[in-house]
Design a protein around this motif. Structure first.
Motif, PDB file in Angstrom:
ATOM      1  N   MET A 256       0.842  -1.210   0.000  1.00 29.54           N
ATOM      2  CA  MET A 256       0.000   0.000   0.000  1.00 29.54           C
ATOM      3  C   MET A 256       0.869   1.248   0.000  1.00 29.54           C
ATOM      4  N   HIS A 257       0.580   2.156  -0.924  1.00 29.18           N
ATOM      5  CA  HIS A 257       1.265   3.445  -0.899  1.00 29.18           C
ATOM      6  C   HIS A 257       0.403   4.394  -0.070  1.00 29.18           C
ATOM      7  N   MET A 258       0.994   4.934   0.996  1.00 30.71           N
ATOM      8  CA  MET A 258       0.243   5.857   1.859  1.00 30.71           C
ATOM      9  C   MET A 258       1.009   7.171   1.935  1.00 30.71           C
ATOM     10  N   PRO A 259       0.710   8.096   1.025  1.00 29.79           N
ATOM     11  CA  PRO A 259       1.496   9.339   1.015  1.00 29.79           C
ATOM     12  C   PRO A 259       1.233  10.180   2.261  1.00 29.79           C
ATOM     13  N   LEU A 260       2.253  10.209   3.133  1.00 29.49           N
ATOM     14  CA  LEU A 260       2.124  10.920   4.412  1.00 29.49           C
ATOM     15  C   LEU A 260       2.255  12.426   4.199  1.00 29.49           C
ATOM     16  N   GLN A 261       3.229  12.822   3.452  1.00 34.31           N
ATOM     17  CA  GLN A 261       3.628  14.236   3.186  1.00 34.31           C
ATOM     18  C   GLN A 261       4.222  14.900   4.419  1.00 34.31           C
ATOM     19  N   SER A 262       3.529  14.864   5.560  1.00 36.60           N
ATOM     20  CA  SER A 262       4.123  15.376   6.797  1.00 36.60           C
ATOM     21  C   SER A 262       3.473  14.641   7.964  1.00 36.60           C
ATOM     22  N   GLY A 263       4.235  14.524   9.061  1.00 39.41           N
ATOM     23  CA  GLY A 263       3.675  13.884  10.248  1.00 39.41           C
ATOM     24  C   GLY A 263       3.098  14.896  11.222  1.00 39.41           C
ATOM     25  N   SER A 264       3.191  16.174  10.884  1.00 35.04           N
ATOM     26  CA  SER A 264       2.690  17.205  11.793  1.00 35.04           C
ATOM     27  C   SER A 264       1.274  17.611  11.392  1.00 35.04           C
ATOM     28  N   THR A 265       0.361  17.513  12.354  1.00 38.81           N
ATOM     29  CA  THR A 265      -1.028  17.861  12.049  1.00 38.81           C
ATOM     30  C   THR A 265      -1.146  19.329  11.627  1.00 38.81           C
ATOM     31  N   MET A 271      -1.233  22.074   4.477  1.00 37.28           N
ATOM     32  CA  MET A 271      -1.173  21.418   3.154  1.00 37.28           C
ATOM     33  C   MET A 271      -2.573  21.097   2.626  1.00 37.28           C
ATOM     34  N   LYS A 272      -3.599  21.234   3.475  1.00 38.16           N
ATOM     35  CA  LYS A 272      -4.990  20.841   3.163  1.00 38.16           C
ATOM     36  C   LYS A 272      -5.091  19.355   2.784  1.00 38.16           C
ATOM     37  N   ARG A 273      -4.450  18.515   3.613  1.00 46.32           N
ATOM     38  CA  ARG A 273      -4.478  17.082   3.327  1.00 46.32           C
ATOM     39  C   ARG A 273      -5.733  16.415   3.873  1.00 46.32           C
ATOM     40  N   GLY A 274      -6.373  17.037   4.827  1.00 47.91           N
ATOM     41  CA  GLY A 274      -7.656  16.498   5.285  1.00 47.91           C
ATOM     42  C   GLY A 274      -7.559  15.433   6.361  1.00 47.91           C
ATOM     43  N   TYR A 275      -6.350  15.058   6.805  1.00 47.06           N
ATOM     44  CA  TYR A 275      -6.220  14.089   7.905  1.00 47.06           C
ATOM     45  C   TYR A 275      -5.196  14.604   8.911  1.00 47.06           C
ATOM     46  N   THR A 276      -5.166  13.937  10.060  1.00 50.27           N
ATOM     47  CA  THR A 276      -4.233  14.313  11.122  1.00 50.27           C
ATOM     48  C   THR A 276      -3.154  13.235  11.237  1.00 50.27           C
ATOM     49  N   LYS A 277      -2.149  13.542  12.055  1.00 47.05           N
ATOM     50  CA  LYS A 277      -1.106  12.542  12.345  1.00 47.05           C
ATOM     51  C   LYS A 277      -1.746  11.281  12.933  1.00 47.05           C
ATOM     52  N   ASP A 282      -3.335   5.644  12.832  1.00 45.41           N
ATOM     53  CA  ASP A 282      -4.393   4.676  13.066  1.00 45.41           C
ATOM     54  C   ASP A 282      -4.591   3.780  11.839  1.00 45.41           C
ATOM     55  N   ARG A 283      -4.609   4.392  10.641  1.00 45.87           N
ATOM     56  CA  ARG A 283      -4.804   3.606   9.407  1.00 45.87           C
ATOM     57  C   ARG A 283      -3.616   2.678   9.158  1.00 45.87           C
ATOM     58  N   ALA A 284      -2.408   3.219   9.346  1.00 43.95           N
ATOM     59  CA  ALA A 284      -1.208   2.409   9.071  1.00 43.95           C
ATOM     60  C   ALA A 284      -1.123   1.235  10.051  1.00 43.95           C
ATOM     61  N   MET A 285      -1.432   1.501  11.309  1.00 41.21           N
ATOM     62  CA  MET A 285      -1.335   0.432  12.310  1.00 41.21           C
ATOM     63  C   MET A 285      -2.417  -0.616  12.094  1.00 41.21           C
ATOM     64  N   LYS A 286      -3.602  -0.147  11.698  1.00 42.63           N
ATOM     65  CA  LYS A 286      -4.695  -1.081  11.420  1.00 42.63           C
ATOM     66  C   LYS A 286      -4.296  -2.002  10.254  1.00 42.63           C
ATOM     67  N   LEU A 287      -3.679  -1.384   9.266  1.00 41.20           N
ATOM     68  CA  LEU A 287      -3.216  -2.138   8.101  1.00 41.20           C
ATOM     69  C   LEU A 287      -2.179  -3.189   8.513  1.00 41.20           C
ATOM     70  N   ARG A 288      -1.233  -2.802   9.331  1.00 35.67           N
ATOM     71  CA  ARG A 288      -0.192  -3.745   9.787  1.00 35.67           C
ATOM     72  C   ARG A 288      -0.818  -4.895  10.591  1.00 35.67           C
ATOM     73  N   HIS A 314       7.673  15.409  14.373  1.00 34.57           N
ATOM     74  CA  HIS A 314       6.451  14.586  14.220  1.00 34.57           C
ATOM     75  C   HIS A 314       6.576  13.667  12.998  1.00 34.57           C
ATOM     76  N   THR A 315       7.165  14.180  11.925  1.00 31.31           N
ATOM     77  CA  THR A 315       7.364  13.346  10.730  1.00 31.31           C
ATOM     78  C   THR A 315       8.277  12.171  11.076  1.00 31.31           C
ATOM     79  N   ILE A 316       9.362  12.466  11.782  1.00 27.60           N
ATOM     80  CA  ILE A 316      10.311  11.411  12.164  1.00 27.60           C
ATOM     81  C   ILE A 316       9.624  10.380  13.061  1.00 27.60           C
ATOM     82  N   ASP A 317       8.780  10.884  13.925  1.00 25.46           N
ATOM     83  CA  ASP A 317       8.024  10.021  14.816  1.00 25.46           C
ATOM     84  C   ASP A 317       7.177   9.009  14.017  1.00 25.46           C
ATOM     85  N   VAL A 318       6.471   9.503  13.003  1.00 25.24           N
ATOM     86  CA  VAL A 318       5.630   8.614  12.185  1.00 25.24           C
ATOM     87  C   VAL A 318       6.509   7.621  11.417  1.00 25.24           C
ATOM     88  N   VAL A 319       7.630   8.104  10.912  1.00 24.33           N
ATOM     89  CA  VAL A 319       8.533   7.216  10.170  1.00 24.33           C
ATOM     90  C   VAL A 319       8.986   6.064  11.070  1.00 24.33           C
TER      91      VAL A 319
END
Ligand code: 5AD
Ligand code: SF4
Length: 433
Positions: A256-265, A271-277, A282-288, A314-319
């Motif tokens: 699955m490609h999950m374009p994060l772009q940034s880990g900071s809400t 960026m108007k990405r529409g989701y939070t960190k 939650d989605r990535a962990m559910k997937l795993r 925050h980005t490093i944290d998500v990585v």
């Protein structure tokens, strides 16, 4: 004698498919054949990308080089996203260019080659039901567009201005194309769109009640189709139903490609990405959790305007938390026609460079641990390509490149392989008899 076509393709998978469409139209409706030699070509096409500044910068030196090398009467055409974006400016700056063909006007390729000069960059042009001729670069897999354009308004991205409004391609046409490709040997179908899991929001012929999950089910019902991949999905639209279909449908490849772009809400909001960190995690962990072997790749931009050290942390944290198997990382590049280019607090280049190196080095070191876990596993590999040194390479469902000693009789086959050697980007193994 047949005329010769030389084509160079930059950018994303959508561009690769657009190039295939142009090759198909030119070889089947006109009298062209492909060549790798610039000097022999009667028509030279460059299919461009405008997502970052650098390749756009290089375009003019590249077409200048084409102009020097080409036969006297050969034509040069600039296609794709930079064509959409710069339009006739390209011909003004480089008068030896014969035509400019936007990313949403690919089907006009057979018209523009006949005109002395042409600029076709209409952003409202609707190619969603155009029946392109058939050409595929690989006999083993088929790229199939499921939508054109992009409706998102990510503030860094030029694509809505180069590919226009999002229109879904009717599912009947997609299924028909997938059936035909699979019957001809392409057992892997790669569904393409800027935002695939937004599928079904708008059709140009009639309304339908269908979403991406439904489309995945329909394509997987085609008997000859053995594998389905897709790109790119948007994390915002990864609802439970979609994740469940992804996890439970055996034909859907577990990558699955999950374009994060940034880990900071805060930055995601800018960026108007529409989701939070938290949503992303939650989605990535559910997937795993649902798919233990899943391979998650991502895109990350560093140095977006206003990105502080804390935001970057925050980005490093998500990585660290997600442990992406693959990261495509970029320094923010201000693009024309995008809101973010006018944002205050642009990050200076040296800070962005430092963050990029930090991120890339961190991920590089994580990859050793990530790939080590593959040792001894058994994967079903779909072999696609001969490699030097007597190797054949293919991919596992979860997108590892796997090579084994072997020859062309493996091509187009699904074979179980035991992993005996790991690398950061690819694995090596032995066939299981
Ligand atoms: N600067 C840097 N990277 C960008 N991308 C898109 N626009 C920009 C930009 N202005 C990246 C995003 C996207 C990938 C295809 O390119 O990460 O997902
Ligand atoms: Fe580049 Fe985006 Fe256009 Fe693809 S859609 S070619 S990534 S600008």
């Amino acid at each position: 004698m047949k005329k010769k076509l030389y084509i160079e393709t930059l950018g994303c998978a959508m561009n690769v498919r657009d190039s295939e469409h142009m090759i198909a139209e030119l070889t089947q409706k006109e009298d062209f054949t492909l060549t790798n030699s610039l000097e022999d070509a009667d028509l030279i096409l460059i299919n461009t990308c405008s997502v970052r500044e650098k390749p756009v910068h290089k375009l003019f030196s590249e077409i200048g080089y084409f102009n020097k090398k080409k036969k006297a009467d050969a034509k040069i055409g600039v296609c794709g996203c930079t064509a959409s974006h710069l339009g006739e400016e390209i011909i003004k700056k480089a008068p030896y260019v014969s035509f400019v063909l936007g990313a949403r006007n690919v089907s006009k390729i057979t018209e523009v080659i006949k005109k002395p000069k042409a600029v076709e960059v209409d952003l409202d042009y609707d190619e969603s039901t155009y029946a392109f001729s058939d050409f595929r670069s690989s006999p083993y897999k088929a790229f199939i567009n499921i939508s054109i354009g992009c409706d998102k308004k990510c503030t860094f991205c030029i694509v809505p201005n180069t590919r226009g409004e999002e229109i879904s391609i009717p599912p009947e046409l997609i299924v028909q194309e997938a059936k035909k490709a699979a019957k001809n040997g392409a057992k892997e179908i790669f569904l393409l769109g800027q935002n695939v899991n937004n599928y079904g929001r708008r059709f140009s012929d009639k309304e339908r009640n269908i979403d991406f999950t439904d489309l995945l089910k329909m394509v997987s019902e085609i008997e000859e189709v053995k594998r389905i991949r897709f790109t790119s999905p948007h994390p915002l639209h990864m609802d439970d139903r979609f994740l469940e279909e992804f996890a439970n449908n055996p034909k859907i490849c577990k990558s699955m490609h999950m374009p994060l772009q940034s880990g900071s809400t805060k930055i995601l909001r800018a960026m108007k990405r529409g989701y939070t960190k938290e949503w992303f995690l939650d989605r990535a962990m559910k997937l795993r959790e649902m798919v233990p072997d899943v391979h998650i790749s991502t895109d990350i931009i560093v140095g977006f305007p206003g990105e502080s050290e804390e935001d970057f942390a925050h980005t490093i944290d998500v990585v660290k938390e997600v442990g992406f198997e693959q990261i495509f990382s970029f320094k923010y590049s201000p693009r024309p026609l995008t809101p973010a280019k006018d944002y205050p607090n642009q990050v200076d280049d040296s800070t962005a460079s430092k963050r990029l190196s930090y991120l890339q080095e961190l991920h590089f070191s994580m990859l050793d641990t990530i790939s080590q876990k593959e040792l001894g596993k058994v994967y079903e590999v779909y072999f696609e390509e001969l490699k030097p040194g007597g190797y054949v390479a293919g991919r596992s469902s979860n997108n590892w490149i796997v090579k084994v000693k072997g020859s062309e009789e493996l091509l187009g086959k699904f074979v179980d392989v035991k992993i005996t050697k790991t690398g950061r980007l690819s694995l090596e193994g032995e066939l299981i008899a």
